[in-house]
Design an enzyme around this catalytic site. Structure first.
Site, short mmCIF file in Angstrom:
data_model
loop_
_atom_site.label_atom_id
_atom_site.label_comp_id
_atom_site.label_asym_id
_atom_site.label_seq_id
_atom_site.Cartn_x
_atom_site.Cartn_y
_atom_site.Cartn_z
N GLU A 1 0.60 -1.31 -0.06
CA GLU A 1 0.13 -0.29 0.06
C GLU A 1 0.68 1.08 -0.48
OE1 GLU A 1 -3.32 -0.07 3.23
OE2 GLU A 1 -3.17 1.78 2.89
N LYS B 1 -7.16 -0.72 11.49
CA LYS B 1 -6.89 -0.91 10.04
C LYS B 1 -5.35 -0.16 10.23
CE LYS B 1 -5.85 -1.23 5.48
NZ LYS B 1 -5.46 0.07 5.05
N ASP C 1 4.36 -14.32 11.85
CA ASP C 1 3.15 -14.89 10.94
C ASP C 1 1.87 -13.64 10.97
OD1 ASP C 1 0.99 -15.67 11.39
OD2 ASP C 1 1.40 -17.67 11.49
N HIS D 1 -1.65 10.77 -0.24
CA HIS D 1 -2.25 10.04 -0.90
C HIS D 1 -1.58 9.87 -2.99
CE1 HIS D 1 -3.70 6.88 2.41
NE2 HIS D 1 -2.92 7.39 2.20
C1 MEV Z 1 -5.99 3.84 5.39
O1 MEV Z 1 -4.79 2.48 4.52
C2 MEV Z 1 -6.11 3.79 6.71
C3 MEV Z 1 -6.14 4.61 7.10
O2 MEV Z 1 -7.57 4.52 7.45
C4 MEV Z 1 -6.54 4.56 8.80
C5 MEV Z 1 -7.04 5.52 9.73
O3 MEV Z 1 -8.53 6.06 9.37
O4 MEV Z 1 -7.09 5.74 10.95
C6 MEV Z 1 -6.12 6.52 7.03
#
Ligand code: MEV
Length: 422
Positions: A76, A256, A272, A367
Protein backbone atom coordinates in the site's frame (compact mmCIF):
# COMPACT_ATOMS: atom_id res chain seq x y z
CA UNK A 1 20.00 14.28 -0.46
CA UNK A 2 16.98 12.98 1.43
CA UNK A 3 16.63 9.19 1.62
CA UNK A 4 13.40 9.30 -0.40
CA UNK A 5 15.14 11.20 -3.21
CA UNK A 6 17.80 8.52 -3.73
CA UNK A 7 17.55 5.65 -6.21
CA UNK A 8 16.95 2.15 -4.84
CA UNK A 9 20.65 1.27 -5.23
CA UNK A 10 21.73 4.52 -3.54
CA UNK A 11 19.43 3.76 -0.59
CA UNK A 12 20.97 0.29 -0.24
CA UNK A 13 24.45 1.87 -0.41
CA UNK A 14 23.48 4.34 2.31
CA UNK A 15 22.28 1.53 4.61
CA UNK A 16 25.66 -0.16 4.06
CA UNK A 17 27.50 3.08 4.92
CA UNK A 18 25.37 3.49 8.05
CA UNK A 19 26.32 -0.04 9.12
CA UNK A 20 22.71 -1.33 8.91
CA UNK A 21 23.61 -3.76 6.14
CA UNK A 22 26.62 -5.92 5.25
CA UNK A 23 27.68 -6.37 1.64
CA UNK A 24 26.07 -9.84 1.51
CA UNK A 25 22.64 -8.63 2.68
CA UNK A 26 22.94 -5.64 0.35
CA UNK A 27 23.33 -8.01 -2.57
CA UNK A 28 20.21 -9.94 -1.46
CA UNK A 29 18.25 -6.69 -1.78
CA UNK A 30 19.89 -5.58 -5.01
CA UNK A 31 19.25 -8.95 -6.68
CA UNK A 32 15.47 -8.73 -6.38
CA UNK A 33 12.78 -10.60 -4.48
CA UNK A 34 15.38 -12.87 -2.84
CA UNK A 35 13.44 -16.10 -2.70
CA UNK A 36 15.28 -18.91 -4.51
CA UNK A 37 12.89 -21.29 -6.29
CA UNK A 38 14.20 -24.32 -4.39
CA UNK A 39 13.51 -22.59 -1.10
CA UNK A 40 10.00 -21.52 -2.13
CA UNK A 41 9.23 -25.06 -3.31
CA UNK A 42 10.16 -26.42 0.11
CA UNK A 43 8.21 -23.85 2.11
CA UNK A 44 4.68 -24.63 0.90
CA UNK A 45 2.86 -27.32 -1.02
CA UNK A 46 2.05 -27.11 -4.74
CA UNK A 47 4.31 -24.09 -5.14
CA UNK A 48 4.16 -22.47 -8.56
CA UNK A 49 5.76 -19.07 -8.02
CA UNK A 50 6.47 -16.30 -5.56
CA UNK A 51 4.51 -13.15 -4.79
CA UNK A 52 6.89 -10.26 -4.23
CA UNK A 53 5.84 -7.28 -2.11
CA UNK A 54 7.98 -4.12 -2.02
CA UNK A 55 10.29 -3.74 0.97
CA UNK A 56 10.98 -0.17 2.08
CA UNK A 57 12.58 1.61 5.02
CA UNK A 58 10.74 3.90 7.43
CA UNK A 59 13.34 6.40 8.60
CA UNK A 60 13.54 8.74 11.59
CA UNK A 61 12.64 6.25 14.30
CA UNK A 62 14.31 6.49 17.67
CA UNK A 63 13.25 3.51 19.76
CA UNK A 64 14.43 3.26 23.36
CA UNK A 65 17.16 5.74 22.60
CA UNK A 66 18.47 3.94 19.51
CA UNK A 67 18.09 5.36 15.97
CA UNK A 68 16.35 2.59 14.05
CA UNK A 69 15.77 2.08 10.32
CA UNK A 70 12.57 0.09 10.13
CA UNK A 71 12.10 -2.33 7.19
CA UNK A 72 8.47 -2.63 6.11
CA UNK A 73 7.04 -5.02 3.50
CA UNK A 74 3.82 -3.55 2.15
CA UNK A 75 2.00 -3.07 -1.12
CA UNK A 76 0.00 0.00 0.00
CA UNK A 77 1.37 3.42 -0.95
CA UNK A 78 1.97 5.97 1.85
CA UNK A 79 2.34 3.53 4.75
CA UNK A 80 6.13 3.90 4.91
CA UNK A 81 6.19 7.66 4.33
CA UNK A 82 3.46 8.17 6.95
CA UNK A 83 5.24 6.12 9.63
CA UNK A 84 8.57 7.86 8.99
CA UNK A 85 6.89 11.24 9.02
CA UNK A 86 5.25 10.62 12.40
CA UNK A 87 8.50 9.23 13.82
CA UNK A 88 10.28 12.47 12.87
CA UNK A 89 7.80 14.52 14.91
CA UNK A 90 8.75 12.87 18.21
CA UNK A 91 12.53 12.72 17.76
CA UNK A 92 13.16 15.87 19.82
CA UNK A 93 11.32 14.37 22.77
CA UNK A 94 13.24 11.08 22.69
CA UNK A 95 11.22 9.05 20.19
CA UNK A 96 9.43 5.89 21.29
CA UNK A 97 9.83 4.33 24.71
CA UNK A 98 8.74 0.71 24.88
CA UNK A 99 8.05 -1.94 27.47
CA UNK A 100 7.36 -5.55 26.74
CA UNK A 101 5.84 -8.49 28.54
CA UNK A 102 6.78 -11.97 27.32
CA UNK A 103 4.85 -14.01 29.82
CA UNK A 104 4.27 -17.01 27.59
CA UNK A 105 1.86 -18.53 25.09
CA UNK A 106 -1.12 -20.72 25.84
CA UNK A 107 -1.45 -24.34 24.72
CA UNK A 108 -4.88 -25.97 25.01
CA UNK A 109 -4.88 -29.72 25.61
CA UNK A 110 -8.52 -30.74 25.35
CA UNK A 111 -10.15 -34.03 26.37
CA UNK A 112 -13.56 -35.59 26.11
CA UNK A 113 -14.62 -37.12 29.38
CA UNK A 114 -14.98 -36.29 33.01
CA UNK A 115 -12.62 -36.14 36.00
CA UNK A 116 -13.99 -36.51 39.54
CA UNK A 117 -11.28 -34.34 41.06
CA UNK A 118 -9.50 -32.45 38.27
CA UNK A 119 -7.26 -30.39 40.59
CA UNK A 120 -6.09 -33.48 42.44
CA UNK A 121 -5.39 -35.24 39.12
CA UNK A 122 -3.29 -32.29 37.98
CA UNK A 123 -1.38 -32.18 41.25
CA UNK A 124 -0.62 -35.88 41.08
CA UNK A 125 0.69 -35.62 37.51
CA UNK A 126 2.30 -32.18 37.48
CA UNK A 127 5.90 -33.40 37.80
CA UNK A 128 5.40 -35.92 35.01
CA UNK A 129 3.76 -33.29 32.80
CA UNK A 130 6.80 -31.04 33.37
CA UNK A 131 9.13 -33.89 32.42
CA UNK A 132 7.11 -34.77 29.30
CA UNK A 133 7.22 -31.14 28.29
CA UNK A 134 11.02 -30.94 28.79
CA UNK A 135 11.59 -34.14 26.83
CA UNK A 136 9.35 -32.96 24.00
CA UNK A 137 11.56 -29.93 23.38
CA UNK A 138 14.88 -30.31 25.22
CA UNK A 139 16.61 -27.32 23.60
CA UNK A 140 13.87 -24.91 24.67
CA UNK A 141 14.85 -24.90 28.35
CA UNK A 142 18.49 -24.37 27.40
CA UNK A 143 17.31 -21.14 25.77
CA UNK A 144 15.37 -19.95 28.78
CA UNK A 145 11.96 -21.19 27.63
CA UNK A 146 9.73 -24.06 28.62
CA UNK A 147 6.54 -24.92 30.48
CA UNK A 148 5.71 -22.29 33.08
CA UNK A 149 2.27 -23.15 34.33
CA UNK A 150 -0.57 -25.65 33.99
CA UNK A 151 -4.16 -25.26 35.08
CA UNK A 152 -7.25 -27.34 34.48
CA UNK A 153 -10.58 -25.99 33.25
CA UNK A 154 -13.71 -28.12 33.10
CA UNK A 155 -16.74 -27.70 30.83
CA UNK A 156 -19.21 -30.16 32.45
CA UNK A 157 -22.03 -29.12 30.11
CA UNK A 158 -20.00 -30.53 27.19
CA UNK A 159 -18.11 -33.27 29.02
CA UNK A 160 -14.85 -31.52 28.17
CA UNK A 161 -11.74 -31.09 30.30
CA UNK A 162 -9.00 -28.70 29.24
CA UNK A 163 -5.45 -28.63 30.52
CA UNK A 164 -4.18 -25.13 29.81
CA UNK A 165 -0.43 -24.83 29.48
CA UNK A 166 1.52 -21.58 29.69
CA UNK A 167 4.74 -21.98 27.74
CA UNK A 168 7.61 -19.54 27.41
CA UNK A 169 8.71 -19.87 23.76
CA UNK A 170 12.16 -18.37 24.33
CA UNK A 171 13.17 -16.26 21.34
CA UNK A 172 10.82 -18.08 18.94
CA UNK A 173 7.37 -16.97 17.86
CA UNK A 174 6.36 -20.22 19.46
CA UNK A 175 3.59 -21.97 17.51
CA UNK A 176 5.67 -25.07 16.78
CA UNK A 177 7.11 -25.22 20.28
CA UNK A 178 3.68 -24.95 21.91
CA UNK A 179 2.05 -27.45 19.57
CA UNK A 180 4.84 -30.00 20.07
CA UNK A 181 4.68 -29.74 23.85
CA UNK A 182 0.87 -29.69 23.95
CA UNK A 183 0.61 -32.83 21.83
CA UNK A 184 3.16 -34.65 23.99
CA UNK A 185 1.32 -33.64 27.18
CA UNK A 186 -1.95 -34.73 25.56
CA UNK A 187 -0.60 -38.21 24.83
CA UNK A 188 0.76 -38.50 28.38
CA UNK A 189 -2.52 -37.50 30.06
CA UNK A 190 -4.54 -39.81 27.83
CA UNK A 191 -2.30 -42.70 28.91
CA UNK A 192 -2.47 -41.65 32.57
CA UNK A 193 -6.27 -41.42 32.77
CA UNK A 194 -8.80 -44.06 31.85
CA UNK A 195 -11.54 -41.40 31.79
CA UNK A 196 -10.15 -38.93 29.26
CA UNK A 197 -9.90 -39.19 25.45
CA UNK A 198 -7.78 -36.59 23.69
CA UNK A 199 -9.85 -34.30 21.44
CA UNK A 200 -7.11 -31.89 20.38
CA UNK A 201 -3.92 -30.14 21.45
CA UNK A 202 -3.16 -26.75 19.95
CA UNK A 203 -1.71 -23.29 20.52
CA UNK A 204 -4.24 -20.62 21.39
CA UNK A 205 -3.61 -17.63 19.15
CA UNK A 206 -4.85 -15.31 21.85
CA UNK A 207 -1.63 -14.07 23.38
CA UNK A 208 -2.62 -11.90 26.34
CA UNK A 209 0.77 -12.40 28.00
CA UNK A 210 2.90 -11.47 24.96
CA UNK A 211 2.27 -7.72 24.90
CA UNK A 212 4.15 -4.72 23.63
CA UNK A 213 3.66 -1.13 24.76
CA UNK A 214 5.11 2.05 23.29
CA UNK A 215 4.74 5.69 24.26
CA UNK A 216 5.72 8.79 22.32
CA UNK A 217 5.42 12.54 22.97
CA UNK A 218 4.79 14.87 20.06
CA UNK A 219 5.43 18.54 20.95
CA UNK A 220 2.74 20.94 19.73
CA UNK A 221 5.47 22.67 17.71
CA UNK A 222 5.74 19.50 15.58
CA UNK A 223 2.05 19.25 14.79
CA UNK A 224 0.81 22.30 12.81
CA UNK A 225 -0.85 21.45 9.50
CA UNK A 226 -3.17 23.09 6.99
CA UNK A 227 -3.00 26.43 8.80
CA UNK A 228 -3.99 24.88 12.17
CA UNK A 229 -1.84 25.47 15.22
CA UNK A 230 -0.17 22.47 16.80
CA UNK A 231 -2.25 22.66 20.00
CA UNK A 232 -5.45 22.54 17.97
CA UNK A 233 -4.20 19.61 15.89
CA UNK A 234 -3.33 17.79 19.15
CA UNK A 235 -6.81 18.38 20.60
CA UNK A 236 -8.42 17.18 17.38
CA UNK A 237 -6.28 14.00 17.43
CA UNK A 238 -7.40 13.35 21.02
CA UNK A 239 -11.03 13.76 19.92
CA UNK A 240 -10.44 11.44 16.96
CA UNK A 241 -9.02 8.84 19.36
CA UNK A 242 -12.10 9.19 21.57
CA UNK A 243 -14.37 8.78 18.59
CA UNK A 244 -12.69 5.46 17.77
CA UNK A 245 -13.45 4.31 21.31
CA UNK A 246 -17.13 5.32 20.87
CA UNK A 247 -17.74 4.13 17.34
CA UNK A 248 -17.10 0.47 16.42
CA UNK A 249 -17.20 1.44 12.73
CA UNK A 250 -14.45 4.01 13.18
CA UNK A 251 -12.43 1.76 15.49
CA UNK A 252 -12.20 -0.89 12.78
CA UNK A 253 -10.71 1.67 10.39
CA UNK A 254 -8.33 3.12 12.96
CA UNK A 255 -7.16 -0.38 13.82
CA UNK A 256 -6.61 -1.17 10.16
CA UNK A 257 -4.38 1.91 9.99
CA UNK A 258 -2.39 0.75 13.03
CA UNK A 259 -2.00 -2.66 11.42
CA UNK A 260 -0.68 -1.01 8.24
CA UNK A 261 2.63 -0.50 10.04
CA UNK A 262 2.56 -3.48 12.41
CA UNK A 263 1.71 -6.00 9.72
CA UNK A 264 4.35 -4.62 7.34
CA UNK A 265 7.07 -5.07 9.98
CA UNK A 266 5.80 -8.52 10.96
CA UNK A 267 5.84 -9.61 7.30
CA UNK A 268 9.26 -8.08 6.59
CA UNK A 269 10.81 -10.02 9.47
CA UNK A 270 9.31 -13.36 8.41
CA UNK A 271 6.87 -13.51 11.32
CA UNK A 272 3.28 -14.74 11.04
CA UNK A 273 0.96 -11.84 10.18
CA UNK A 274 -2.22 -13.85 10.80
CA UNK A 275 -1.07 -14.83 14.26
CA UNK A 276 -0.42 -11.21 15.21
CA UNK A 277 -3.75 -10.07 13.77
CA UNK A 278 -5.66 -12.85 15.58
CA UNK A 279 -4.01 -12.01 18.92
CA UNK A 280 -4.34 -8.25 18.53
CA UNK A 281 -8.05 -8.28 17.64
CA UNK A 282 -8.77 -10.82 20.39
CA UNK A 283 -7.72 -8.18 22.93
CA UNK A 284 -10.50 -5.81 21.84
CA UNK A 285 -14.01 -5.57 23.22
CA UNK A 286 -16.74 -2.98 23.68
CA UNK A 287 -14.83 -1.27 26.51
CA UNK A 288 -11.59 -1.37 24.64
CA UNK A 289 -12.11 -0.94 20.91
CA UNK A 290 -8.63 0.06 19.86
CA UNK A 291 -5.02 -0.36 21.03
CA UNK A 292 -4.00 3.29 21.21
CA UNK A 293 -4.84 6.17 23.47
CA UNK A 294 -4.16 9.88 22.87
CA UNK A 295 -3.90 12.65 25.48
CA UNK A 296 -2.46 16.12 25.85
CA UNK A 297 0.16 16.79 28.55
CA UNK A 298 2.63 19.67 28.97
CA UNK A 299 2.29 21.09 25.46
CA UNK A 300 2.68 17.65 23.92
CA UNK A 301 0.37 15.16 22.31
CA UNK A 302 1.08 11.88 24.09
CA UNK A 303 0.30 8.57 22.39
CA UNK A 304 0.34 5.13 24.00
CA UNK A 305 -0.17 1.77 22.33
CA UNK A 306 -0.68 -1.52 24.16
CA UNK A 307 -1.10 -4.49 21.83
CA UNK A 308 -0.57 -8.26 21.95
CA UNK A 309 2.49 -9.02 19.81
CA UNK A 310 3.26 -12.73 19.56
CA UNK A 311 6.35 -12.54 17.38
CA UNK A 312 9.82 -14.03 17.60
CA UNK A 313 13.36 -13.36 16.51
CA UNK A 314 14.36 -16.88 15.44
CA UNK A 315 12.87 -19.92 13.74
CA UNK A 316 10.83 -20.62 10.62
CA UNK A 317 10.83 -18.02 7.87
CA UNK A 318 12.61 -15.53 10.17
CA UNK A 319 15.76 -17.61 10.04
CA UNK A 320 15.48 -18.92 6.50
CA UNK A 321 14.01 -16.32 4.15
CA UNK A 322 16.93 -14.25 2.84
CA UNK A 323 14.89 -11.02 2.81
CA UNK A 324 13.62 -11.60 6.36
CA UNK A 325 17.19 -12.16 7.56
CA UNK A 326 18.18 -8.95 5.79
CA UNK A 327 15.33 -7.08 7.47
CA UNK A 328 16.47 -8.40 10.85
CA UNK A 329 20.00 -7.25 10.05
CA UNK A 330 18.71 -3.74 9.20
CA UNK A 331 17.11 -3.74 12.66
CA UNK A 332 20.53 -4.67 14.15
CA UNK A 333 19.44 -8.28 14.82
CA UNK A 334 17.02 -7.51 17.65
CA UNK A 335 15.99 -10.06 20.23
CA UNK A 336 12.29 -10.91 20.42
CA UNK A 337 11.54 -8.29 23.08
CA UNK A 338 13.10 -5.46 21.12
CA UNK A 339 11.34 -6.58 17.94
CA UNK A 340 8.01 -6.49 19.78
CA UNK A 341 8.74 -2.94 20.95
CA UNK A 342 9.66 -1.88 17.41
CA UNK A 343 6.39 -3.33 16.08
CA UNK A 344 4.37 -1.44 18.69
CA UNK A 345 6.24 1.80 17.88
CA UNK A 346 5.50 1.45 14.17
CA UNK A 347 1.83 0.85 15.00
CA UNK A 348 1.71 4.00 17.11
CA UNK A 349 3.48 6.02 14.40
CA UNK A 350 1.04 4.76 11.75
CA UNK A 351 -1.91 5.77 13.91
CA UNK A 352 -0.48 9.21 14.66
CA UNK A 353 0.20 9.90 10.96
CA UNK A 354 -3.30 8.81 9.93
CA UNK A 355 -5.03 10.85 12.65
CA UNK A 356 -3.00 13.99 11.95
CA UNK A 357 -3.86 13.78 8.26
CA UNK A 358 -7.52 12.98 8.92
CA UNK A 359 -8.12 15.89 11.31
CA UNK A 360 -6.30 18.41 9.12
CA UNK A 361 -6.13 18.24 5.32
CA UNK A 362 -7.73 14.80 4.92
CA UNK A 363 -6.16 11.57 3.81
CA UNK A 364 -6.41 11.90 0.05
CA UNK A 365 -4.03 14.83 -0.46
CA UNK A 366 -1.06 12.88 0.88
CA UNK A 367 -1.99 9.77 -1.06
CA UNK A 368 -2.38 11.52 -4.38
CA UNK A 369 1.19 11.34 -5.65
CA UNK A 370 1.50 7.62 -5.02
CA UNK A 371 -1.97 6.98 -6.43
CA UNK A 372 -0.99 8.76 -9.63
CA UNK A 373 2.17 6.65 -9.76
CA UNK A 374 0.15 3.50 -9.46
CA UNK A 375 -2.23 4.80 -12.18
CA UNK A 376 0.80 5.40 -14.42
CA UNK A 377 1.98 1.83 -13.82
CA UNK A 378 -1.49 0.42 -14.45
CA UNK A 379 -1.42 2.30 -17.77
CA UNK A 380 1.79 0.48 -18.66
CA UNK A 381 4.56 2.90 -17.64
CA UNK A 382 7.63 1.01 -16.44
CA UNK A 383 10.60 3.40 -16.64
CA UNK A 384 10.89 5.92 -13.80
CA UNK A 385 11.05 8.75 -16.36
CA UNK A 386 7.80 7.54 -18.00
CA UNK A 387 6.06 7.26 -14.63
CA UNK A 388 7.18 10.72 -13.65
CA UNK A 389 6.02 12.23 -16.91
CA UNK A 390 2.55 10.72 -16.49
CA UNK A 391 2.35 11.80 -12.83
CA UNK A 392 3.44 15.32 -13.62
CA UNK A 393 0.76 15.75 -16.29
CA UNK A 394 -2.03 14.07 -14.32
CA UNK A 395 -1.27 15.99 -11.13
CA UNK A 396 -2.19 19.24 -12.85
CA UNK A 397 -5.85 18.20 -12.89
CA UNK A 398 -6.25 15.42 -10.34
CA UNK A 399 -10.03 15.45 -10.40
CA UNK A 400 -9.90 14.14 -13.96
CA UNK A 401 -6.95 11.81 -13.51
CA UNK A 402 -8.01 8.31 -14.48
CA UNK A 403 -6.67 5.28 -16.29
CA UNK A 404 -7.70 6.38 -19.76
CA UNK A 405 -5.97 9.73 -19.30
CA UNK A 406 -2.88 8.03 -17.94
CA UNK A 407 -2.84 5.77 -21.04
CA UNK A 408 -3.28 8.76 -23.30
CA UNK A 409 -0.36 10.59 -21.69
CA UNK A 410 1.78 7.52 -21.93
CA UNK A 411 0.87 6.75 -25.53
CA UNK A 412 1.94 10.12 -26.71
CA UNK A 413 3.65 12.84 -24.79
CA UNK A 414 2.07 15.41 -27.07
CA UNK A 415 -1.35 13.90 -26.50
CA UNK A 416 -0.77 14.38 -22.83
CA UNK A 417 0.28 17.95 -23.26
CA UNK A 418 -2.70 18.70 -25.48
CA UNK A 419 -5.03 17.15 -22.87
CA UNK A 420 -3.37 19.20 -20.19
CA UNK A 421 -4.02 22.41 -22.11
CA UNK A 422 -7.58 21.48 -23.17
C1 MEV B 1 -5.70 3.52 5.32
O1 MEV B 1 -4.95 2.38 4.90
C2 MEV B 1 -5.69 3.63 6.81
C3 MEV B 1 -6.51 4.79 7.39
O2 MEV B 1 -7.87 4.70 6.94
C4 MEV B 1 -6.41 4.67 8.89
C5 MEV B 1 -7.33 5.60 9.65
O3 MEV B 1 -8.36 6.05 9.09
O4 MEV B 1 -7.02 5.85 10.83
C6 MEV B 1 -6.02 6.12 6.90
Amino acid sequence: MKFQELTTQERIDQLVREGSLGEREASVLAEGPGLPTAMAANMIENQVGAFPVPLGIARNFIIDGRPTSVPLAVEEPSVIAAAGNAAKRCRDTGGFVTSVERGGLIGQVVFLGHLERPEAFLEAHLDSIRKVSRDAHPSLEEHGGGLRDVCVVTYPEADIVEFRLTINPGEAMGANVVNTISEAVGRYIERASSQLRLLMAILSNSAPLQRARATARFPFSQLPASGMEGSLVAQRIVQAGRFAQLSPQRAVTQNKGIMNGVDALVLATGNDTRNVAAAAYAALNEHHRTWTQWDVQNDCLVGVIDIPMPIGAVGGAISTLPVAKTAMRILADPDAERLMGIAASVGLASNMAALRALVTRGIQAGHMNLQLRSLAMMAGARETSQIERVVSVLSQDVTHADLSRAKAVLADDMTGLRWERA
